[in-house]
Design a protein around this motif. Structure first.
Motif, PDB file in Angstrom:
ATOM      1  N   PRO A   1     -14.670 -25.970  14.768  1.00 27.64           N
ATOM      2  CA  PRO A   1     -14.803 -27.235  13.953  1.00 27.64           C
ATOM      3  C   PRO A   1     -15.742 -27.599  13.090  1.00 27.64           C
ATOM      4  O   PRO A   1     -15.732 -28.276  12.098  1.00 27.64           O
ATOM      5  N   SER A   2     -16.989 -26.875  13.602  1.00 23.30           N
ATOM      6  CA  SER A   2     -18.174 -27.346  12.774  1.00 23.30           C
ATOM      7  C   SER A   2     -18.644 -26.497  11.938  1.00 23.30           C
ATOM      8  O   SER A   2     -19.354 -26.301  10.809  1.00 23.30           O
ATOM      9  N   LEU A   3     -17.941 -24.960  11.924  1.00 30.21           N
ATOM     10  CA  LEU A   3     -18.159 -24.101  10.831  1.00 30.21           C
ATOM     11  C   LEU A   3     -17.781 -24.546   9.166  1.00 30.21           C
ATOM     12  O   LEU A   3     -18.617 -24.338   8.393  1.00 30.21           O
ATOM     13  N   PRO A   4     -16.824 -25.332   8.848  1.00 33.70           N
ATOM     14  CA  PRO A   4     -16.817 -25.791   7.558  1.00 33.70           C
ATOM     15  C   PRO A   4     -17.963 -26.787   7.028  1.00 33.70           C
ATOM     16  O   PRO A   4     -18.311 -26.562   5.898  1.00 33.70           O
ATOM     17  N   MET A   5     -18.569 -27.325   7.962  1.00 34.01           N
ATOM     18  CA  MET A   5     -19.656 -28.172   7.645  1.00 34.01           C
ATOM     19  C   MET A   5     -20.703 -27.379   7.185  1.00 34.01           C
ATOM     20  O   MET A   5     -21.444 -27.749   6.231  1.00 34.01           O
ATOM     21  N   ALA A   6     -20.963 -26.253   7.938  1.00 27.76           N
ATOM     22  CA  ALA A   6     -21.876 -25.249   7.642  1.00 27.76           C
ATOM     23  C   ALA A   6     -21.842 -24.835   6.310  1.00 27.76           C
ATOM     24  O   ALA A   6     -22.672 -24.662   5.424  1.00 27.76           O
ATOM     25  N   GLY A   7     -20.530 -24.507   5.937  1.00 26.50           N
ATOM     26  CA  GLY A   7     -20.314 -24.166   4.554  1.00 26.50           C
ATOM     27  C   GLY A   7     -20.441 -25.006   3.343  1.00 26.50           C
ATOM     28  O   GLY A   7     -21.039 -24.834   2.300  1.00 26.50           O
ATOM     29  N   VAL A   8     -20.047 -26.343   3.891  1.00 25.18           N
ATOM     30  CA  VAL A   8     -20.305 -27.498   2.791  1.00 25.18           C
ATOM     31  C   VAL A   8     -21.655 -27.590   2.783  1.00 25.18           C
ATOM     32  O   VAL A   8     -22.245 -27.699   1.480  1.00 25.18           O
ATOM     33  N   LEU A   9     -22.671 -27.593   3.659  1.00 28.29           N
ATOM     34  CA  LEU A   9     -23.987 -27.822   3.346  1.00 28.29           C
ATOM     35  C   LEU A   9     -24.600 -26.402   2.801  1.00 28.29           C
ATOM     36  O   LEU A   9     -25.667 -26.772   1.954  1.00 28.29           O
ATOM     37  N   ALA A  10     -24.216 -25.446   2.957  1.00 29.99           N
ATOM     38  CA  ALA A  10     -24.521 -24.237   2.302  1.00 29.99           C
ATOM     39  C   ALA A  10     -24.299 -24.259   0.666  1.00 29.99           C
ATOM     40  O   ALA A  10     -25.177 -23.830  -0.178  1.00 29.99           O
TER      41      ALA A  10
END
Length: 574
Positions: free
Chosen positions: A480-489
């Motif tokens: 669930p947190s992986l997409p947020m890492a993509g957004v921040l990248a």
């Protein structure tokens, strides 16, 4: 018949079990890359900056220790205090937009229902993906041309030493209005979905205000393009003063002293932000998608993460209060009017840039070589810095090595929460020079191995996901947190690509110029053709970024919830 559960017997959030010792050890291990990245690219350059500030020479002359002499020179002169005052004053306008317009717009759109809220997010996303500080500033410079008309003519006031500071403040507010509204809306909407929207909104407002001041304290690009500190140093900012001392006058000592003093301000803001986040028990979590099964008698969807009923007294929050039918026509009308008004103001403020893009110009600034120099280092730097931060967040927020006190592990990173490449630019440039990398393609890569803002956001998200305690670590926290890492990248990529200071320092050959540096050099040159102000936001990059931002907003960010003090987030969002 079972008696109802007394309100006091149901905790605000189910307590998370303390992870096994092996998991806690893995948490420490995952935090090591972030710690090493911070030590190498943040702590060490900070120490070098302080050491440089105690010496004179270093570039054209032999370095010698002078103690606090550089600080006495900087603090005893009028230039520093004038630059500090102007820099802080430039943050006032965007700050007011962020903490006044942002939450009001978020509340209006939230009350207007899901369709209107998502329409606002998608529409204002355009302001984010098309914002290029150098390109926007270059467009405003067209207002100084003899045939200029409209709002851009406000830039004429930049030529008068007496009126230039006030004019610069107005231009900065207008130029950043759209992007500030979009970012503030993204920050405040999750707070309205939390179990305590009022308290969460106040905490978010404090953090947004601290971030706005920190970003403004390091502002360089727009001032460099619009005035270059003039006329008569009337518009000199802290970043501009540091650049002038260190790289125009080759006085590393005073330049490093200005950087160190700016770093003290940024460090204080970062520590306050982390302390506020930790002491208020701020956390992010991801609301489950509405179930497809019929609603219960009270109109709520069944929870996808728990089969326990919510406490009878628990408020569901604005975004969890049911479907559009409960909102009424009034909420839709108010939300629609607010969105139209903000978008109209944003378009008017952005019109100098829009007209500049439509007018075209010399396309050389956006050539293939410049685009490669811009985007490859930007993407690579974002993947590394956010990737390292994500590992640290999984360890600190997800595996909780110190249990309930794990968020305090963010405190050692706090002084560099808001630090950009500029405040460490003197030390980083010297390191590149010592390594023989100045004026090479490698030097264009951002000199940061860890993004501390990404570390903070991802840690708070992993914490919120871990506290749900209803799945294993892989399915309940990592995925669930992986997409947020993509957004921040993606966000860090845009910031890296539009930065002008670092590539300006390390690239001397025109073949290594990025798009912002090329625009800046052509604006200061003697070529007859005006540069294309849209070169920094090519159509392909805008289309890709816009598609990614819209998908992220609708599929992920619109399900985020922010809560404080252990309050519980509602389970669904319309």
């Amino acid at each position: 018949m079972n008696s109802p559960i007394p309100p006091t017997s149901v905790p605000a959030h189910p307590p998370a079990a303390r992870p096994p010792a092996s998991y806690r050890a893995l948490g420490w291990l995952l935090a090591v890359p972030a710690l090493l990245g911070t030590l190498i690219t943040l702590v060490l350059p900070t120490v070098q900056t302080v050491v440089l500030s105690l010496h004179s020479g270093g570039v054209l002359r032999e370095s010698r220790f002078v103690g606090p002499e550089n600080y006495a020179k900087v603090l005893g002169g009028e230039e520093f205090w004038r630059a500090l005052g102007l820099t802080l004053s430039l943050t006032v306008g965007p700050l007011l937009v962020a903490v006044a317009v942002g939450p009001l717009l978020a509340l209006a759109l939230d009350r207007g229902g899901a369709l209107l809220r998502r329409a606002g997010l998608v529409t204002l996303s355009l302001a984010v993906v098309t914002f290029s500080p150098v390109g926007v500033a270059a467009a405003w410079l067209r207002g100084t041309l003899p045939d200029a008309t409209g709002l851009a003519t406000l830039a004429e006031g930049l030529r008068d030493p007496a009126g230039a500071p006030g004019t610069l403040r107005l231009v900065v507010v207008a130029a950043t209005f759209g992007v500030v509204c979009a970012l503030a809306l993204t920050a405040f909407l999750p707070a309205l979905r939390g179990g305590s929207p009022g308290a969460a909104s106040v905490v978010v407002a404090v953090l947004v205000a601290l971030a706005a001041v920190a970003v403004g304290a390091q502002a360089f690009s727009m001032g460099m393009v619009l005035t270059r500190g003039g006329p008569e140093r009337a518009t000199q900012t802290l970043a501009g003063l540091q650049y002038d001392y260190a790289f125009r006058m080759a006085q590393f000592g005073p330049g490093a002293a200005v950087a160190a003093l700016t770093g003290v301000l940024l460090g204080a803001l970062g520590v306050v932000a982390v302390v506020v986040a930790v002491t208020t028990r701020l956390r992010l979590t991801l609301l489950p998608k509405p179930a497809r099964s019929p609603r219960s008698a009270d109109g709520a969807f069944p929870s996808a993460s728990s089969d326990r009923p919510a406490p009878p007294e628990e408020p569901s929050g604005p975004s969890g209060s049911g479907g559009p039918g409960r909102r009424g026509l009034g909420g839709v009308v108010v939300g629609g009017v607010a969105l139209v008004l903000v978008v109209a103001v944003a378009v008017v403020c952005a019109w100098p840039w829009i007209s500049g893009v439509l007018a075209g110009g010399d396309p050389a600034a956006g050539g293939p070589r410049a685009q490669v120099n811009t985007w490859i280092p930007a993407v690579a730097g974002a993947l590394v810095s956010v990737g390292v931060a994500y590992l640290g967040a999984l360890g600190i927020g997800g595996l909780r090595p110190l249990g309930a006190r794990s968020e305090w592990l963010l405190l050692p990173f706090a002084p560099w929460l808001f630090a950009g490449t500029g405040v460490l630019g003197v030390a980083d440039w010297q390191n590149m020079r010592n390594l023989g990398l100045v004026d090479t393609f490698v030097a264009l890569f951002p000199p940061l191995l860890v993004s501390v803002p990404a570390l903070l956001v991802l840690t708070l998200l992993c914490k919120g996901l871990a506290e749900r305690n209803d799945r294993d670590f892989f399915g309940g926290v990592l995925l669930p947190s992986l997409p947020m890492a993509g957004v921040l990248a993606g966000a860090v990529t845009l910031v890296n690509a539009h930065d002008v200071l670092w590539p300006l320092l390390v690239a001397q050959s025109p073949e290594l110029f990025t798009v912002p540096v090329t625009l800046l050099s052509r604006l200061g040159g003697y070529s007859g053709a005006a540069p294309d102000v849209g070169a920094g936001t090519p159509l392909v990059a805008v289309a890709i970024a816009l598609a990614a931002v819209v998908a992220a907003q609708l599929l992920y960010l619109d399900r985020l919830a922010i809560s404080v003090n252990g309050s519980r987030s509602p389970r669904t969002t319309p």
